[in-house]
Design a protein around this motif. Structure first.
Motif, PDB file in Angstrom:
ATOM      1  N   CYS A 289      -7.677  -0.984   3.297  1.00  0.00           N
ATOM      2  CA  CYS A 289      -7.113  -0.512   4.563  1.00  0.00           C
ATOM      3  C   CYS A 289      -8.091   0.452   5.216  1.00  0.00           C
ATOM      4  O   CYS A 289      -8.621   1.355   4.562  1.00  0.00           O
ATOM      5  CB  CYS A 289      -5.781   0.166   4.277  1.00  0.00           C
ATOM      6  N   SER A 290      -8.346   0.211   6.509  1.00  0.00           N
ATOM      7  CA  SER A 290      -9.274   1.092   7.226  1.00  0.00           C
ATOM      8  C   SER A 290      -8.545   1.914   8.298  1.00  0.00           C
ATOM      9  O   SER A 290      -9.169   2.516   9.156  1.00  0.00           O
ATOM     10  CB  SER A 290     -10.390   0.258   7.868  1.00  0.00           C
ATOM     11  N   CYS A 291      -7.215   1.911   8.223  1.00  0.00           N
ATOM     12  CA  CYS A 291      -6.437   2.688   9.204  1.00  0.00           C
ATOM     13  C   CYS A 291      -6.718   4.181   9.034  1.00  0.00           C
ATOM     14  O   CYS A 291      -6.989   4.633   7.927  1.00  0.00           O
ATOM     15  CB  CYS A 291      -4.945   2.470   9.003  1.00  0.00           C
TER      16      CYS A 291
ATOM     17  N   PHE B 256      -1.539   5.693   9.524  1.00  0.00           N
ATOM     18  CA  PHE B 256      -0.811   5.047   8.428  1.00  0.00           C
ATOM     19  C   PHE B 256       0.435   5.847   8.059  1.00  0.00           C
ATOM     20  O   PHE B 256       1.476   5.281   7.734  1.00  0.00           O
ATOM     21  CB  PHE B 256      -1.698   4.853   7.196  1.00  0.00           C
TER      22      PHE B 256
ATOM     23  N   CYS C 198       0.674  -2.284   8.227  1.00  0.00           N
ATOM     24  CA  CYS C 198      -0.511  -2.190   9.096  1.00  0.00           C
ATOM     25  C   CYS C 198      -1.207  -3.552   9.136  1.00  0.00           C
ATOM     26  O   CYS C 198      -0.922  -4.425   8.314  1.00  0.00           O
ATOM     27  CB  CYS C 198      -1.453  -1.097   8.608  1.00  0.00           C
TER      28      CYS C 198
ATOM     29  N   CYS D 194      -4.227  -4.424   8.361  1.00  0.00           N
ATOM     30  CA  CYS D 194      -5.095  -4.719   7.209  1.00  0.00           C
ATOM     31  C   CYS D 194      -4.365  -5.493   6.109  1.00  0.00           C
ATOM     32  O   CYS D 194      -4.970  -6.221   5.335  1.00  0.00           O
ATOM     33  CB  CYS D 194      -5.650  -3.432   6.610  1.00  0.00           C
TER      34      CYS D 194
HETATM   35 ZN   LIG Z   1      -4.494  -0.478   7.484  1.00  0.00          ZN
END
Ligand SMILES: [Zn+2]
Length: 387
Positions: free
Chosen positions: A20-22, A27, A37, A39
């Motif tokens: 996950c790159s949130c 998040f 999310c 991702c």
């Molecule tokens: Zn994410």
């Protein structure tokens, strides 16, 4: 660490986790709303690609997340982080690893790998049990049985390791075995027996309610065990010499333990001069009848002491107090006793204590139980157990 990486990859391959790159705040908001999310919808292939990228990326840019249940009432299951990037070198492995497991992942994997069947821990982790069990199941480990219970505190005793460490550093405590503590090393050094500690803990019960107990609760168990186990001796705190006029010469024999004759006797040659504790000496009153334990009865008149009789029965009918004593002519042993408040009490004990071994616990009559900590040439050093 390599095992953690293997586990992470396994979860990614099987679709149980994602990269996950949130942004953390974003998040957090999704988690609050119970929404997934973007991702989360990556395919396994893409996740593995991002996983390699994550290994080189800068701190905070990616995390490894479990595919949990975003609507679960147990919020620990809402896609928690399993691993994150930490750039700071590790004290031991330096820069070898940059991706580190968090608490839940670490617990689940370690217990699974080590085959831990049961875990006992305090109840603040209770909510995390479901999550850790889920991780174990996903990785094909057997689930560890978890038992949660509340901690109990002992009144007035510091039990936080962090605070104890500071107090030792600042020389406020002697060490982890400081006599004011309830660490196992401290209890052992003071003379608390394993059985007493076990009975005490069992008597508190395993509950989820926090409780505060007292030293007396613990001491009661130890006293019951030591009472029959320990031999009795005379210890005279701050000895004062007295002369009992007209006292007959006697060979006095006193049992090492009143209920166990087979343990033998202590022998004293008693004449008319004795040591008594300063505390007792100060409390003598004119015309009262006192008894030197198992020896004789006497009275005080002005500044002198006078023999009255030998019989216990006479004392029993009219007496005021029985005190312990030592014959002045005989050898005595210098004794120092470290109290739980770290004050030292000094005095003399009967010659027989020379024969006891380091680690032995004795009962000094009218004083309390003490454990012989160290034998020195000039004196014996005891630690006070309890009265
Ligand atoms: Zn994410």
């Amino acid at each position: 660490m390599d095992k953690f990486y293997e586990c992470a990859e396994k979860l990614l391959k099987e679709g149980h986790a994602y990269i996950c790159s949130c942004r953390q705040e974003d998040f957090k908001e999704l988690r609050f709303q119970g929404k997934e999310c973007q991702c989360r919808y990556h395919l396994a292939e893409k996740n593995l690609e991002l996983w390699s990228e994550m290994a080189k990326a800068k701190e905070g840019s990616y995390v490894l997340r479990l595919k949990g249940h975003m609507q679960s009432q147990n919020t620990t299951l809402r896609d928690p982080t399993l691993m994150r990037i930490i750039e700071q070198p590790h004290p031991r492995t330096k820069k070898k690893y940059r991706l580190w497991p968090n608490y839940d992942f670490e617990n689940a994997v370690m217990d699974g790998m080590e085959g831990i069947t049961h875990r006992l821990r305090s109840k603040e982790f209770e909510l995390r049990a479901e999550l850790q069990g889920l991780i174990q199941t996903m990785l094909g480990f057997k689930q560890t049985h978890l038992y949660h219970f509340a901690r109990f505190n002992l009144e007035g005793v510091e039990s936080s390791g962090r605070i104890i460490r500071d107090l030792i550093k600042n020389k406020k405590l002697l060490g982890w075995d400081d006599p004011s503590l309830t660490t196992i090393v401290a209890l052992k050094r003071r003379g608390f027996t394993p059985d007493a500690i076990k009975e005490f803990v069992l008597s508190t019960g395993i509950t989820k309610t926090e409780s505060t107990l007292t030293w007396d609760d613990l001491i009661a168990h130890n006293r019951r065990i030591l009472d029959s186990k320990c031999n009795r001796y005379f210890f005279i705190e701050k000895p004062k010499a007295i002369k009992v006029e007209n006292a007959p010469e006697q060979n006095v024999e006193i049992k090492l333990h009143p209920e166990f004759a087979e343990r033998g006797v202590r022998k004293f040659k008693a004449k008319d001069e004795y040591y008594v504790a300063e505390k007792d000496f100060k409390e003598f009153k004119d015309e009262k009848l006192y008894r030197l334990m198992d020896c004789l009865n006497f009275t005080k008149k002005k500044h002198s002491f006078f023999f009255d009789s030998l019989e216990y029965e006479k004392y029993k009918a009219h007496g005021d107090k029985i005190i312990h004593w030592l014959p002045k002519e005989e050898d005595t042993t210098n004794v120092e006793i470290l109290m739980p408040d770290k004050k030292t009490i000094s005095g003399i004990a009967e010659h027989g204590v020379k024969d006891i071994k380091e680690g032995d616990i004795v009962q000094f009559a009218r004083f309390g139980f003490c454990r012989l900590d160290k034998k020195e040439k000039a004196k014996l050093l005891f630690w006070f157990t309890h009265d």
